[in-house]
Design an enzyme around this catalytic site. Structure first.
Site: not given
Ligand code: GLY
Length: 412
Positions: A115, A181
């Site tokens: 992330d 994501d």
């Molecule tokens: N990337 C984590 C979420 O969207 O919850």
């Protein structure tokens, strides 16, 4: 940095709201409100002491949850303050945006999850865009280096999560999970190539986008949440979910990440296949029979208890922000249509149904988001990234209106 400065800023926003009364357009009112609420949040954060407490959500007892720098959400509050500065032109916000950005500097070295694109892009990326500070550019490039360590060449993807012995992920049988994501982390890679001249970041981003395009999507345009790869053979091992209600379901925020991620990938490559996917996934959500009239999705389009399921305002903000950009890449008729759709989302979010009253809701702007219903985590709460993408959407809308020469025309 003095609290009194914020009180002055808030007073200005309140006065503007009172003086303008009903003549203020919905977007002006939205910004007045954001300024008051984020001003209160900054005031509260400053009151907690020198060490940065990073507002993220609220806990079951109603208190604010502050995250540490390794949390995927650590860049969003700094980024929210950058966007508020950009939207208001209030230079008093800059020292706070800088302070909060620099407080999450260690994120650029993080290698144990994917992330860093979210974390460093929203904080240092916006800081660099708005100040040109070369130290911020270095942080973006360093973060891209960290993210590159997670590239698995045989599968052609960036691994999202580690699978540690004894973990829940291991129990699910995963080896190399990649979540949709992760498309959101590619913007950082594209930026890092522009800043450093090192094309390896761009190449990794394109490889990831291409493989994701091939494996994550269903014929109807919706996407799976988790694709698990074999890092040796490169084959797909599982098509699963983590935050959706079923492996086969359309988890709302996942669809939003796909629309946004492929819009960004198109911006940076010109690859029409990416644009087509962004459009196709958006058309899937807009035409879904379970999309509510106010266009704020339920947390999963297939959630079994609809209409008695929580909404996810965060998904709506991501879709709106993506749509303002996507509207500039599609043909004329559809372009207006996409802006109108994004405006409808934003008007809903800016209504009392989703916008909290000043000082309430942990001082976050928006109510009603969901982290993970299956895990029972943060259901129907404010989330800092909902506020971040909401302000980004307001900013993108304003840019569009300016370039269309219609700024100042009130749209009620
Ligand atoms: N990337 C984590 C979420 O969207 O919850």
């Amino acid at each position: 940095m003095k609290r009194i400065l914020f009180i002055a800023g808030m007073m200005a926003a309140i006065m503007a709201a009172c003086n303008g009364g009903s003549s203020r357009s919905w977007d002006e009112t939205a910004l007045d409100n954001a300024r008051i609420q984020i001003g209160l949040q900054i005031d509260s954060v400053e009151g907690l002491g020198e060490q940065f407490n990073n507002p993220t959500s609220i806990q079951e007892d109603g208190s604010v949850l502050y995250c540490d720098v390794t949390d995927w959400r650590s860049g969003f509050f700094p980024g929210t303050v950058w966007y508020l500065y950009e939207l208001t032109g209030d230079s008093m916000l800059v020292p706070y945006a800088r302070k909060y950005t620099e407080a999450v500097a260690d994120a650029q070295y993080l290698k144990w999850h994917h992330d860093v694109g979210f974390m460093v892009g929203s904080s240092f990326g916006n800081g660099y865009r708005l100040t040109g500070d070369s130290a911020y550019a270095l942080a973006v490039v360093e973060a891209a280096r960290s993210l590159s360590t997670r590239f698995r060449p045989n599968a052609g993807i960036i691994q999202s999560w580690d699978v540690t012995p004894g973990s829940e992920r291991e129990a699910k049988g995963w080896a190399c999970p990649v979540i949709i994501d992760n498309m959101m982390n590619l913007e950082l890679m594209f930026e890092a190539t522009k800043l450093s001249g090192d094309s390896s970041f761009y190449d990794i981003a394109v490889s990831h986008a291409d493989r994701t395009l091939k494996e994550h999507f269903r014929p109807d345009g919706s996407c799976f949440h988790v694709i698990d790869y074999d890092t040796i053979t490169g084959d797909v091992r599982h098509r699963h979910t983590a935050q959706g209600c079923a492996h086969s379901s359309a988890w709302a925020r996942g669809q939003a990440w796909a629309i946004y991620g492929y819009t960004v990938a198109y911006r940076n490559t010109g690859n029409k296949a990416y644009l087509e996917q962004a459009v196709k996934t958006f058309e899937f959500v807009r035409n879904h029979p379970n999309m509510p009239e106010d266009k704020i999705p339920y947390w999963d389009f297939d959630a079994p208890g609809i209409p008695d399921e929580p909404r996810d305002a965060s998904a709506a903000t991501v879709i709106a922000s993506a749509l303002y950009e996507l509207s500039t890449y599609v043909a004329d008729g559809r372009s207006v249509d996409y802006v109108e759709y994004a405006d409808e989302i934003m008007k809903s979010l800016s209504s009392d149904n989703y916008t909290a009253r000043p000082g309430e809701n942990g001082r976050f702007i928006l109510m009603h988001s969901v982290t993970s219903k299956p895990a029972g985590v943060e259901i129907d709460v404010p989330l800092n990234y909902a506020d971040y993408y909401y302000l980004e959407a307001l900013k993108r809308r304003r840019d569009l209106m300016k370039s269309a020469g219609s700024v100042g025309e009130a749209d009620h």
